[in-house]
Each structure stands twice: as structure tokens, then as C-alpha cells.
Design an enzyme around this catalytic site. Structure first.
Site, mmCIF file in Angstrom:
data_model
loop_
_atom_site.group_PDB
_atom_site.id
_atom_site.type_symbol
_atom_site.label_atom_id
_atom_site.label_comp_id
_atom_site.label_asym_id
_atom_site.label_seq_id
_atom_site.Cartn_x
_atom_site.Cartn_y
_atom_site.Cartn_z
ATOM 1 N N GLU A 57 -4.469 2.450 -4.635
ATOM 2 C CA GLU A 57 -3.019 2.541 -4.475
ATOM 3 C C GLU A 57 -2.430 1.257 -3.900
ATOM 4 O O GLU A 57 -1.331 1.261 -3.351
ATOM 5 C CB GLU A 57 -2.661 3.730 -3.565
ATOM 6 C CG GLU A 57 -3.117 3.590 -2.106
ATOM 7 C CD GLU A 57 -4.516 4.130 -1.882
ATOM 8 O OE1 GLU A 57 -4.837 4.508 -0.741
ATOM 9 O OE2 GLU A 57 -5.303 4.186 -2.842
ATOM 10 N N ASN B 177 -2.268 12.891 -3.666
ATOM 11 C CA ASN B 177 -3.212 13.296 -4.701
ATOM 12 C C ASN B 177 -3.771 14.685 -4.437
ATOM 13 O O ASN B 177 -3.932 15.506 -5.342
ATOM 14 C CB ASN B 177 -4.363 12.295 -4.796
ATOM 15 C CG ASN B 177 -4.120 11.257 -5.857
ATOM 16 O OD1 ASN B 177 -3.261 11.415 -6.715
ATOM 17 N ND2 ASN B 177 -4.868 10.169 -5.818
ATOM 18 N N ASP C 192 0.848 -1.191 0.000
ATOM 19 C CA ASP C 192 0.000 0.000 0.000
ATOM 20 C C ASP C 192 0.885 1.243 0.000
ATOM 21 O O ASP C 192 1.873 1.318 0.744
ATOM 22 C CB ASP C 192 -0.914 0.006 1.234
ATOM 23 C CG ASP C 192 -1.860 1.185 1.227
ATOM 24 O OD1 ASP C 192 -2.893 1.103 0.548
ATOM 25 O OD2 ASP C 192 -1.549 2.202 1.879
ATOM 26 N N ASP D 135 -1.258 9.406 -10.784
ATOM 27 C CA ASP D 135 -1.179 8.300 -11.737
ATOM 28 C C ASP D 135 0.274 8.002 -12.107
ATOM 29 O O ASP D 135 0.679 6.838 -12.222
ATOM 30 C CB ASP D 135 -1.978 8.633 -12.997
ATOM 31 C CG ASP D 135 -3.465 8.678 -12.734
ATOM 32 O OD1 ASP D 135 -3.884 8.217 -11.641
ATOM 33 O OD2 ASP D 135 -4.212 9.170 -13.595
#
Length: 529
Positions: free
Chosen positions: A438, A402, A394, A411
Site C-alpha cells: 500500500e 482489507n 502510505d 485493490d
């Protein structure tokens, strides 16, 4: 001459029989071909809907994990639309039934609370596929897929809405237009043409509810018929229903194109019979054997081999009578067309299979592909008594990343981590995949716990070495937490056990401050609970 005539009569009768049999067979072949084309279009539609459903599932999960808290929801949705050409747009309908976010700005705020497919999704929390609709803004038909966006602990449900473009029917139309006198339609239950072409005439939106063709195809799900089309041209039609709807795909060949060519070929064949009959009276055995029997046998052998799948076989009519050249050419043309269609179908299937197994963002395998690989490796390990290792990874504080740098950088970050994950997977059977959002997974068939931990540490250090700046994280850069497990499958165990163990270890790593590797057996009982 009477003896010669008696010798050639059986050959003449045999040729007449072959000609009439060929006539019947070619008409039946025309019926079979229109049905095949209609079924191929139906199968393409089913595959498109399944691919769209898988995409909607990924988008809905990603929206809950990341996009719901982002101020730029449209950009988030655009990231998925650009990778799925059959999805024309994506929209999010709020609990009040209004569109709150969309890749098409003009529909934001539109009230869809009276639409059955929206209400059904909010009530059942399952995806719903609408009936075929005519989208007048684009002058083409579409089907709407509605998918629930469920947030943990929240009773209200948002709805992810996407119109599915019928690009498969457009490709069918292009093939139809290249063949004279052909037509293809998509007709709903009321007789409205949702998509279709005939003699290069566009029919989208026109209603033919009382037309004999519409009544015939709506009478049963599948079948064939010969009757006049919407333009008055008599055609051989094949039709099939689309699963879950009352719509029909209809494909037709002009009867004059099929029967006219058969009649011409039959007339030529009868002329050949008369010619060879007279010739046989003059030189019965030599001419009959050389110019009739042997060519027929060769053509029959060629047709048999084509029917058995040998599409490269050809006949050489160089030493034959010229009357047989059209038959040899027809067989060669038929084999070429069958080979072309086989290559096209194989290419389409390979493309769809790739879309169904690859995660478009990271380039790694997607969750569906991972589940299939895990099941296979688990079964093999259970039979051989080998260990199966699993890393669940993770990205730490990825939501903050983000929020700070935007989804484009997010991305790019996920793609970099995907490349690192591929690089550390050094075993011949190691299998990396994107689990969702993620989270990533790395399957290590045959790997014990020591090797799995070593790979996990290499991965964690390699991500730190990227030095991707993340001001929202305590250490200032992107890091990962890794849950590690390794099991020897029991005979009656399920692979879900391995996933649960790695997931437990991953969440223990998060509770211990992130940027660490935790083995599932090292978790205290209280912490695991």
C-alpha cells in the site's frame, strides 16, 4: 558465330558460377534460419523466466504485507495469476512442506517436503528454478519457480510456488506447423520430448533417448546437423541449449523442401544459360546485354540493399526475360518475410518491456521502473546542481480495510489512490510509482521542499476527499501519511539517500498519528532513531 560464342562464354560461365554460389548460399541460409528460430525461442524463454521472477517477488512481498493475515488466500493469489498469462497457478508451501494455499484447490495439502527446489529455497532463502517437467494433468511441459516468503523476525520460511507455462514454445509450434515439413522440439537431457510438433503430430511425453538426433543435440550446447528426425524425415536442424538446464530447443526444415527447390531453380537456371547462349550466337551483344547482364546487376543491387536493411526495395522485371521473374519474386518474398519477422519481434519486445515496467494493479510504474528513473534524475541533478524532491506515501490502516472489506475493495482503493497521485503530479517530469503493497512514491525532479510539501498536502486532502469508508480507522475513512524530502545530490552521493530520508519522514508521520505530512528535516533526533 565463333566470335559470338567466344563473347558469350564468359557470361555463361559467370551464370553457372552465380547459380552454384546461390545454391551454397541458400543452403547456408537454411542453416542460419533454423539456428535463428531456435535462439529466438531460447530468448523468449529467458524473458519469460525474468518476468515471472519479478512477479514472484511482488507477490511474496504483498503476501507478507497483506495476504498472510487474510482468510481468503486463494483470492489474493488469483489477483496476480489473472494478470500473468504465463503463470498457470500460484501456491504457498508452508514450513512443513505441505501446500497450505493455492489457486488450484486440488493440490492443497499436497506434501512437497521431498522436492529439492522446496528444500533449497527454505535453506538458502533465494529463489530456485526447477528442471523442466512434464505436467501430465495438462499434457504439456513446464518449469517450476520457487520463491521464498520471508517474514521479519520469523526463522521459518514459506515458499511461493508457480509453474511457468511455456507459451513461447506454443507460438513457435504454430509457426512451424504453417510450413510444410518443418519440426520443433524441446528435449530434456534424457531424450524425452517436453514440447514439440512435427508434421502436425504431437510428441509430448515420448522418449527418444537412443535416437541419433537426441545424441547429436546433447553432444554440444549449440550447433546444426542434417539427419533423420523422429518421423524418419531427413531435415536440416539447428539447436541450442536453455541456460541453466540440460534441455535443448531443436528446429528443423525438411531437406527436400530446401534442397529440392534449389535443384529445381538450378535446373531452370542452366536451361536459361543454354537458351541465352544460343540466342547470343545469333545476336550476341544486344541480347546478352539486355536479357542477362542488366537483370543480374539489378537483382544483385536489390539483394545488396536488402542485406543492408532496406526491406522495401523491389525490382521491376516487366521488361526482363521471364526466367528472371522467379528470382525477383523470391527476393520480394524474402524481404516481406524479414519485414514481418522484424515487426513481430519489435511488438514482442515492446510488450515485454511494458510488462516489466508497469504495476498491473495500479497502472503506475513499478518499483523497477522507479529505481531506473530515480537513478537517471539523480545523476542529472548532480551534474546540474538541481534539487530532487520525493514523496513517500502510505495508506493508513490499510490492513484493517482489507480485513473489513476484502481484497477486491482493497485493490479498488489502491487504484483510486494511484489516480489521485497521478492527478497531483502536475510537473512535466513528475513520476509516480507503486513502491509495494500500500506504499506509493512520487518523484519530483527540480522541486524544492516548499513545492514538495504543497503537493504532499494536496495529495493528502484529495485522498480524504474520496471519502472511502474504513470503519477500522480512527477517522472512519481512508487517509494517507506522507514523508517529504528534497535534496541537491552531492557528486559522490547515491539516490538511496533520498529514499531513506523520505522513508524516515514517513514513519515519523505514522508515529505522530497518521493522516499527516512530515518533512525529514523536521524530525527530532530521538524520533528519527
Amino acid at each position: 558465330m565463333l566470335l559470338a560464342l567466344l563473347a558469350v562464354v564468359p557470361l555463361i560461365l559467370d551464370r553457372v558460377h552465380l547459380t552454384e554460389t546461390n545454391r551454397v548460399e541458400r543452403i547456408q541460409t537454411a542453416y542460419a534460419e533454423v539456428v535463428t528460430v531456435a535462439h529466438r525461442a531460447r530468448d523468449a524463454q529467458i524473458e519469460t523466466i525474468e518476468a515471472a521472477r519479478a512477479l514472484m517477488q511482488v507477490v511474496a512481498r504483498a503476501y507478507v504485507a497483506t495476504a498472510a493475515s487474510s482468510s481468503d488466500c486463494a483470492s489474493f493469489l488469483w489477483g496476480f495469476v489473472s494478470d500473468a498469462p504465463w503463470v498457470t497457478s500460484l501456491s504457498v508451501v508452508g514450513p512443513d512442506g505441505r501446500i497450505s494455499c493455492s489457486t488450484r484447490r486440488q493440490v492443497i495439502g499436497l506434501d512437497l517436503s521431498d522436492r529439492d527446489y522446496v528444500n533449497d529455497v527454505q535453506r538458502t532463502r533465494h529463489y530456485v528454478l526447477s528442471d523442466y517437467l512434464l505436467e501430465r494433468s495438462y499434457e504439456k511441459s513446464t518449469v517450476l519457480m520457487a520463491f521464498p516468503i520471508v517474514r521479519p523476525g520469523v526463522a521459518e520460511v514459506d515458499v511461493l510456488l508457480a509453474p511457468i507455462d511455456l507459451h513461447w514454445l506454443a507460438r513457435l509450434g504454430q509457426g512451424v506447423e504453417s510450413r510444410a515439413g518443418m519440426a520443433a522440439y524441446l528435449i530434456d537431457g534424457k531424450g524425452t520430448v517436453l514440447a514439440g510438433v512435427q508434421s502436425r503430430e504431437r510428441l509430448v511425453g515420448r522418449h527418444f533417448g537412443d535416437h541419433p538426433l537426441v545424441k547429436t543435440v546433447q553432444a554440444q550446447p549449440d550447433g546444426t546437423a542434417t539427419l533423420e528426425g523422429f518421423d524418419g524425415v531427413r531435415r536440416i536442424y539447428g539447436y541450442t541449449s536453455l541456460p541453466g538446464t540440460d534441455a535443448r530447443i531443436v528446429v528443423g526444415f525438411a531437406e527436400r523442401e530446401v534442397v529440392g527447390k534449389i535443384d529445381r531453380d538450378s535446373g531452370i537456371a542452366y536451361l536459361h544459360v543454354a537458351f541465352f547462349g544460343l540466342l547470343t550466337v545469333m545476336a550476341a551483344w544486344m541480347v546478352g546485354e539486355h536479357l542477362i547482364v542488366e537483370p543480374i546487376r539489378a537483382l544483385a543491387r536489390t539483394a545488396t540493399r536488402i542485406g543492408q536493411g532496406d526491406l522495401k526495395v523491389r525490382t521491376d522485371p516487366g521488361s526482363w526475360a521471364p526466367e528472371f521473374a522467379p528470382l525477383a519474386s523470391a527476393l520480394a518474398d524474402m524481404a516481406d518475410r524479414l519485414a514481418t519477422r522484424e515487426r513481430e519481434l519489435r511488438s514482442v519486445n515492446e510488450h515485454l518491456e511494458e510488462l516489466a515496467s508497469i504495476d498491473a494493479l495500479s497502472g503506475l510504474a513499478n518499483r523497477r521502473s522507479f529505481d531506473a528513473r530515480l537513478a537517471a534524475e539523480w545523476h542529472q541533478a548532480a551534474e546540474a546542481g538541481h534539487t530532487v524532491g520525493l514523496l513517500m506515501v502510505d495508506v493508513d490502516h490499510f490492513k484493517l480495510f482489507n480485513d473489513s472489506y476484502g481484497h477486491v475493495q482493497g485493490d479498488a482503493c489502491l487504484r483510486q489512490i494511484g489516480r489521485v497521485l497521478t492527478a497531483v503530479a502536475d510537473g512535466p517530469s513528475d513520476f509516480a510509482a507503486r513502491w509495494g503493497g500500500e506504499e506509493f512514491v512520487l518523484l519530483l525532479p527540480g522541486a524544492g521542499l516548499d513545492r514538495a510539501v504543497a503537493i504532499a498536502e494536496r495529495l493528502r486532502l484529495a485522498v480524504m476527499a474520496l471519502r472511502i469508508r474504513n470503519e477500522g480507522a480512527p477517522c472512519g475513512t481512508i487517509t494517507v501519511s506522507v514523508g517529504v524530502t528534497a535534496h541537491v545530490p552531492a557528486a559522490d552521493s547515491r539516490p538511496q539517500r533520498l529514499i531513506e530520508a523520505a522513508d524516515t519522514a514517513l514513519y515519523a508521520a505514522k508515529r505522530r498519528g497518521r493522516n499527516t505530512t512530515v518533512i525529514d528535516r523536521d524530525i527530532p533526533l530521538a524520533e528519527a532513531g
